[in-house]
Design an enzyme around this catalytic site. Structure first.
Site, PDB file in Angstrom:
ATOM      1  N   HIS A 100      -7.447   0.364   6.138  1.00  0.00           N
ATOM      2  CA  HIS A 100      -6.286   0.526   7.013  1.00  0.00           C
ATOM      3  C   HIS A 100      -6.155   2.002   7.352  1.00  0.00           C
ATOM      4  O   HIS A 100      -6.876   2.848   6.803  1.00  0.00           O
ATOM      5  CB  HIS A 100      -5.008   0.001   6.343  1.00  0.00           C
TER       6      HIS A 100
HETATM    7  P1  TYD Z   1      -2.596  -1.053  -0.492  1.00  0.00           P
HETATM    8  O1  TYD Z   1      -2.163   0.301  -0.027  1.00  0.00           O
HETATM    9  O2  TYD Z   1      -2.820  -2.082   0.584  1.00  0.00           O
HETATM   10  O3  TYD Z   1      -3.904  -0.913  -1.376  1.00  0.00           O
HETATM   11  P2  TYD Z   1      -5.391  -0.542  -0.923  1.00  0.00           P
HETATM   12  O4  TYD Z   1      -5.258   0.320   0.291  1.00  0.00           O
HETATM   13  O5  TYD Z   1      -5.972   0.184  -2.074  1.00  0.00           O
HETATM   14  O6  TYD Z   1      -6.134  -1.801  -0.654  1.00  0.00           O
HETATM   15  O7  TYD Z   1      -1.548  -1.566  -1.540  1.00  0.00           O
HETATM   16  C1  TYD Z   1      -1.742  -2.768  -2.263  1.00  0.00           C
HETATM   17  C2  TYD Z   1      -0.379  -3.332  -2.617  1.00  0.00           C
HETATM   18  O8  TYD Z   1       0.347  -2.416  -3.437  1.00  0.00           O
HETATM   19  C3  TYD Z   1       0.489  -3.610  -1.412  1.00  0.00           C
HETATM   20  O9  TYD Z   1       1.179  -4.832  -1.637  1.00  0.00           O
HETATM   21  C4  TYD Z   1       1.480  -2.490  -1.377  1.00  0.00           C
HETATM   22  C5  TYD Z   1       1.605  -2.090  -2.842  1.00  0.00           C
HETATM   23  N1  TYD Z   1       1.847  -0.652  -3.013  1.00  0.00           N
HETATM   24  C6  TYD Z   1       3.088  -0.214  -3.438  1.00  0.00           C
HETATM   25  O10 TYD Z   1       4.023  -1.018  -3.669  1.00  0.00           O
HETATM   26  N2  TYD Z   1       3.303   1.129  -3.612  1.00  0.00           N
HETATM   27  C7  TYD Z   1       2.331   2.043  -3.375  1.00  0.00           C
HETATM   28  O11 TYD Z   1       2.561   3.270  -3.541  1.00  0.00           O
HETATM   29  C8  TYD Z   1       1.039   1.574  -2.908  1.00  0.00           C
HETATM   30  C9  TYD Z   1      -0.069   2.542  -2.635  1.00  0.00           C
HETATM   31  C10 TYD Z   1       0.854   0.227  -2.761  1.00  0.00           C
END
Ligand code: TYD
Length: 139
Positions: free
Chosen positions: A53
């Site tokens: 993303h």
């Molecule tokens: P995401 O940023 O999509 O992870 P990645 O980019 O590593 O695949 O986050 C995964 C899940 O965690 C999503 O449901 C959002 C949650 N999240 C939080 O609640 N707080 C945070 O600081 C982060 C980074 C993610």
């Protein structure tokens, strides 16, 4: 959202000692922004991909505190591949870049220093939407 800034590796301080090494970061000196949040990625099963993303505002530094992984950064025109395997290097990722983390080694630990608090609205999760936002801004 178009950002002329480039992703780059930042060498962090490394204090070598017979008792073991020590590295550190300080906002606004080694890190080009104020740190609002720190999160980490671990226990990644082999072959899994994280990220995939872009962030409208979030800038970040990614550090492989343990093990190794690749980070692919895409600014809509060029793609950059960084291999992170040293805990005294941080990868600076400007805002407005598509980014993906992959090829995690067993027991790797990825630390992310973020310029923003968590905000789901900051995410662009669709690659075509990412490209079209950039395209519209160029016109
Ligand atoms: P995401 O940023 O999509 O992870 P990645 O980019 O590593 O695949 O986050 C995964 C899940 O965690 C999503 O449901 C959002 C949650 N999240 C939080 O609640 N707080 C945070 O600081 C982060 C980074 C993610």
């Amino acid at each position: 959202m178009i950002n002329p800034d480039f992703p780059k590796m930042i060498e962090l301080p490394k204090i070598e000692d017979d008792r073991g090494n020590l590295s550190f970061v300080e906002q606004l000196s080694f890190i080009p922004f104020e740190i609002k949040r720190v999160y980490w990625i671990y226990d990644v099963p082999g072959g899994q991909i994280r990220g995939g993303h872009a962030f409208r505002e979030q800038k970040e530094i990614i550090i492989a505190l343990s093990g190794s992984f690749n980070v692919v950064i895409d600014n809509g025109i060029n793609k950059y591949l960084f291999f992170l395997n040293r805990s005294y290097y941080g990868l600076y990722v400007p805002s407005g870049m598509w980014r993906q983390m992959q090829d995690f080694s067993t027991n790797s630990l990825g630390l992310v220093l973020s310029s923003t608090k968590f905000n789901p609205k900051d995410y662009i999760n669709n690659y075509d939407e990412f490209l079209s936002i950039l395209k519209n801004e160029r016109h």
